[in-house]
Design an enzyme around this catalytic site. Structure first.
Site, PDB file in Angstrom:
ATOM      1  N   GLY A  14      16.788  17.783   8.236  1.00 42.52           N
ATOM      2  CA  GLY A  14      17.488  18.121   7.604  1.00 42.52           C
ATOM      3  C   GLY A  14      18.139  19.539   8.176  1.00 42.52           C
ATOM      4  N   SER A 138      20.086  16.865  -6.648  1.00 41.28           N
ATOM      5  CA  SER A 138      21.769  17.033  -6.797  1.00 41.28           C
ATOM      6  C   SER A 138      21.971  17.302  -7.835  1.00 41.28           C
ATOM      7  CB  SER A 138      22.798  16.223  -6.638  1.00 41.28           C
ATOM      8  OG  SER A 138      23.751  15.683  -6.297  1.00 41.28           O
ATOM      9  N   TYR A 151      22.252   6.874  -5.193  1.00 38.12           N
ATOM     10  CA  TYR A 151      22.423   7.876  -4.587  1.00 38.12           C
ATOM     11  C   TYR A 151      21.445   8.970  -6.045  1.00 38.12           C
ATOM     12  CZ  TYR A 151      23.250  12.648  -3.105  1.00 38.12           C
ATOM     13  OH  TYR A 151      23.114  14.360  -2.987  1.00 38.12           O
TER      14      TYR A 151
END
Length: 252
Positions: A14, A138, A151
């Site tokens: 990514g 995260s 998520y």
């Protein structure tokens, strides 16, 4: 003057935009040669053009195990090793409980969990003893934001992987660490906002920043500099941690 990553071979999944691209730029500044991956060839080409001669792009969907095999076969043929692996590729979108679809679940877990796991596992034969693995998680794994549960669960899995893998790899001296960003100004964050014009984006960023002790959202290069620290000899006795880059929002 040599950099902190002089002569190192790094791979960033990514790596076409946002945190991945900023980290590739910082790694190159510190002397590394960097492979970056992305799912879309045009975006990957633009990223490599901006990074210059000390980079190479390989189009890869990390949720596809055959494409991961092709990725690591090519890296092995060209460079023979990966000193630093930053597993950064991920997806994020909202869906509240009651409306979560199988497609939504699979999209997130196939990339953020399955893709991450098999990226690391398939890279292991190329990572020398003493190498560094960084996983991008995260602050959402610590919070309960509405409509973001799938998520958030994927990022909690990432944190758990790092704990187990630190023990799995201790005999090889490979350090596994997690970076957990807060709100960072990236195309991904802006996409979640659902707006593109500058005025509304500024309002969105200001709103997010109002809840952060440092009074603003972060910049991708601020995460990238943390990645340099964890990847370098400066962090030689740092293993299994989750390092928050969030302006304090999930800490106080």
């Amino acid at each position: 003057m040599s950099g902190k990553l002089q002569g190192k071979i790094a791979l960033i999944t990514g790596g076409n935009s946002g945190i991945g691209l900023a980290t590739a730029q910082e790694f190159i500044k510190q002397g590394a040669f960097v492979y970056v991956t992305a799912r879309r060839q045009a975006e990957l080409d633009r990223a490599v053009e901006s990074l210059g001669a000390h980079s190479r792009g390989i189009r890869t969907d990390v949720s596809n195990l055959a494409e991961l095999d092709a990725l690591f076969t090519r890296v092995k043929q060209e460079k023979g090793r990966i000193d630093i692996l930053f597993v950064n590729a991920g997806v994020a979108s909202f869906s509240p409980l009651g409306s979560i679809t199988e497609e939504h679940f699979d999209q997130h877990f196939n990339t953020n969990v399955k893709g991450l796991l098999f990226t690391v596992q398939k890279a292991l034969p190329l990572i020398p003893n003493g190498g560094s693995i960084l996983l991008n998680a995260s602050i959402e794994s610590k919070q309960g934001k509405p409509a973001f549960s799938v998520y958030s669960a994927t990022k909690a899995a990432v944190r758990s992987f790092a704990r187990g893998w630190t023990n799995d790899l201790k005999d090889r001296g490979i350090r596994v660490n997690v970076i957990s960003p807060g709100p960072i100004e990236t195309p991904g964050l802006n996409g979640l906002a659902g707006v593109t014009d500058a005025e509304h984006l500024k309002g969105f960023h200001d709103h997010l920043g109002s809840d952060i002790p440092l009074g603003r959202i972060g910049r991708a290069e601020e995460v990238a500099r943390v990645a340099v620290f964890l990847a370098s000899a400066d962090a030689s006795f740092v293993a299994g941690i989750e390092l928050f880059v969030d302006g304090g929002v999930a800490q106080v």
